[in-house]
Each structure stands twice: as C-alpha cells, then as structure tokens.
Design an enzyme around this catalytic site. Structure first.
Site, PDB file in Angstrom:
ATOM      1  CB  THR A 188     -10.730 -25.109  34.607  1.00  0.00           C
ATOM      2  OG1 THR A 188     -10.065 -26.218  35.178  1.00  0.00           O
ATOM      3  CG2 THR A 188     -11.322 -24.250  35.692  1.00  0.00           C
ATOM      4  NE  ARG A 216      -4.034 -32.108  40.063  1.00  0.00           N
ATOM      5  CZ  ARG A 216      -4.609 -31.197  39.281  1.00  0.00           C
ATOM      6  NH1 ARG A 216      -5.913 -31.073  39.265  1.00  0.00           N
ATOM      7  NH2 ARG A 216      -3.884 -30.422  38.513  1.00  0.00           N
ATOM      8  CB  VAL A 217      -6.238 -30.076  45.559  1.00  0.00           C
ATOM      9  CG1 VAL A 217      -6.813 -28.686  45.383  1.00  0.00           C
ATOM     10  CG2 VAL A 217      -7.118 -30.905  46.490  1.00  0.00           C
ATOM     11  CG  ASP A 219      -5.300 -24.188  38.539  1.00  0.00           C
ATOM     12  OD1 ASP A 219      -5.622 -25.362  38.237  1.00  0.00           O
ATOM     13  OD2 ASP A 219      -5.588 -23.206  37.833  1.00  0.00           O
TER      14      ASP A 219
HETATM   15  N1  ASP Z   1      -6.605 -26.356  35.977  1.00  0.00           N
HETATM   16  C1  ASP Z   1      -7.337 -27.586  36.142  1.00  0.00           C
HETATM   17  C2  ASP Z   1      -6.619 -28.440  37.167  1.00  0.00           C
HETATM   18  O1  ASP Z   1      -5.418 -28.481  37.158  1.00  0.00           O
HETATM   19  C3  ASP Z   1      -7.521 -28.353  34.880  1.00  0.00           C
HETATM   20  C4  ASP Z   1      -7.678 -27.559  33.607  1.00  0.00           C
HETATM   21  O2  ASP Z   1      -8.072 -26.417  33.603  1.00  0.00           O
HETATM   22  O3  ASP Z   1      -7.401 -28.075  32.537  1.00  0.00           O
HETATM   23  O4  ASP Z   1      -7.275 -29.110  37.912  1.00  0.00           O
END
Ligand code: ASP
Length: 335
Positions: A188, A216-217, A219
C-alpha cells in the site's frame, strides 16, 4: 530457545540497533516534509513535493502523492495496475485525513482510477466518512469521475496464473518482488506530510490483498487502522496484512502512543509488539509495517519483518530518493 525468548531477543536486537531512523525536523522548506511507504514512495513524494515545496497544503500534497501512485503502471498493488480479487475483479480502497479530524474514505471501489480523490470528495462534499462498493462508484460518477474498466492485461494474466492453484497466501514484502505476473500480492502507498504551516495530513491507497475474497476490505480505508492524523500530535499509516491493523486500531494506537510522549519509532514498535503478542504464530508469516511522523516532523518506522523501506523528502540538499530501512522484530528478510 522458546519462541517467546526468540522474539524478545529479536526485539532487543532491533531496539539496540536503534538504527531506527529518527529524522529531525530541520528541513530546507520551513519544516515541510513528506514520507511514504515502500520503494514507490519515492515517486509519490516527488509528486507531493511539487505541492509542499511551493507552499501548498499538506492535504493537497498527500492527495497528489497518492494520485501519482494510483497512476503508476508498474505497480500491481495500488490503483489502476492493481491485481484483482479471487473473482478477477479489481477493487480499490483509499482514505485521506486532515490533522483537524476531517476524513473521507472509499472501499471496494470499481472502475474509478483515483480512489483517493473520491475519498477526498466524500470528506468535503458529504456528511459521511466512508462510501463503499456500488454506492461509492455512483457517488464518484455523480462527482464527475470517469468510469472506466481498469483491470490490465498483466493483472488478468497474473490472476489466471493464480487460478491454477487458487491458494490465498500473502507473502512478506511482496512489493519488493518483481512486477506483474510475479508473486507480488500486496502493499500500500501510505503517505504523511507536514506543510510549512505545521499542518499535517495523510492518505492511504491500495488495491488491497491480491486474490482476496470479493468484498474484502482491508485497513487502508479504515480511519484509525491504515491511517490516522491529529495536528496536536502527529500522523501514522500502515502497510501489510490489513486484518492485523484493524484488530489493533493500529494507526490510531501509534498516534496515541506519540501523544503519551513516545517517539514515532518507539510508537510504531509498540504497535508491532502488540501484533506479535496477540498473534505470535501468525506474526512469523505475515508482514505488518508502520510509518509515523510527529508534529515536530520527526519520522520513525517499525515492521514485523525486515525489508520494509520508506522514502522521505524535505527539500534539503542531497539525494531525496534515498530509501530508509525500517527496523523490525524478525531480522531475516523472508521474500
Ligand atoms: N494493507 C493492505 C490491505 O490489507 C495491503 C498492504 O499494504 O500490503 O489491504
């Protein structure tokens, strides 16, 4: 050696290596500074600095940085080039927050290229904080955002490859793998900025975990989990397996720890330690990373596993594209 002892030892090593970078606030541009997660944070910071360096606001800067990442055609984990869910559908999550508590977010948004800007529109043009799915898309179109199919051929190809095994197995430091078609499956862009007026803002944007369940959501669009900002204290953002951040209200936790006097690096480290304490076994196989900046412009980071990097730009002379390594609990880079 017991797992507990191994963990404590690793934590002490990481702390002792207090190579945890604590970057001071002095900068060439009246204290303005921007930090972003991962290698692609360099490009995001450059876009953000065009705003910050000319006296613009932290809020405009983080939106510009996030938009850059969302447009990056080399990035299979953020924006238009992201990998899809297990049904082959690309869904995007984003949030944005100002230091005065204003915030907006979208989740599971389809076919809109700049979720961060839709999140900002939610913040500025509605009485709400978060819109999801079809409603978020309907709002975006009504606001003039173009609806356009986003899934790239590379992402579709990567999904077809994945279908051969259909195994959902997030990898540590996926972003540092190669590019589309490879094993990359999450990461992210989290971006935090302080402007010349000392105002803070942050944004977070992602295509989430590749091959996730449809709907799915993670963080990233959840204020307090993937992002939190408070002008009185500082700001924090996260990357990694989002379920862990949600379980711990982690970005809020980091900011609250800074409120109690912890440095950004110490606050990130305490938040990581909580992830380990709650799920000691799981924490060995998944990555969680925090990046924080306090209102004085000090920056710190901490991760579960080695390999998390972040980029910083403050307009001072010298190379701005240098990546900073985060300290971590587990010292072996597992890529
Ligand atoms: N945090 C993000 C999520 O869970 C993915 C990531 O940063 O790797 O959607």
């Amino acid at each position: 050696m017991t797992d507990r002892r191994r963990f404590l030892q690793a934590s002490l090593l990481a702390a002792g290596a207090a190579a945890v970078p604590r970057l001071r606030a002095a900068s060439a541009s009246n204290g303005a500074r921007v930090v972003s997660t991962w290698d692609f944070g360099v490009g995001a910071n450059r876009a953000a600095w065009k705003v910050l360096g000319s006296g613009g606001s932290a809020l405009d800067a983080v939106e510009a940085g996030a938009r850059w990442a969302e447009s990056d055609l080399c990035n299979p984990t953020v924006g238009r080039c992201g990998n899809p869910d297990r049904d082959g559908v690309l869904t995007l999550d984003a949030s944005i927050m100002d230091g005065d508590g204003r915030c907006g977010a979208v989740a599971a948004l389809e076919d809109i290229a700049h979720p961060v800007s839709v999140a900002r529109a939610v913040m500025e043009k509605t009485p709400h904080v978060m819109l999801v799915g079809a409603g978020a898309q309907q709002f975006a179109v009504a606001q003039g955002f173009e609806k356009t199919p986003l899934l790239t051929d590379q992402a579709r190809q990567a999904w077809r490859e994945w279908l051969k095994t259909s195994r959902y197995a997030p990898q540590i430091n996926a972003e540092r793998q190669a590019r589309p078609g490879d094993k990359t499956n999450h990461d992210t862009l989290g971006i935090l900025a302080i402007d010349a007026n000392g105002r803070l803002a942050g944004a977070c944007t992602t295509s989430g975990m590749a091959w996730k369940l449809h709907g799915r959501v993670g963080d990233s669009p959840i204020v307090g989990a993937g992002l939190y900002v408070d002008n009185e204290v500082g700001a924090a953002t996260a990357s990694g397996v989002g379920e862990e951040m949600v379980r711990n209200a982690a970005s809020f936790l980091v900011v609250e720890l800074m409120r109690q006097g912890r440095s950004p690096a110490d606050a990130c480290r305490e938040a990581i330690d909580r992830v380990v304490r709650k799920r000691p076994e799981a924490s060995k196989t998944l990555q969680v990373c925090f990046l924080a900046m306090n209102k004085a412009g000090e920056v710190g980071a901490f991760a579960l596993h080695r390999g998390f990097v972040y980029a910083m730009q403050d307009g001072s002379p010298g190379p701005h594209d240098r990546l900073h390594d985060s300290a971590s609990v587990y010292q072996t880079e597992q890529t």
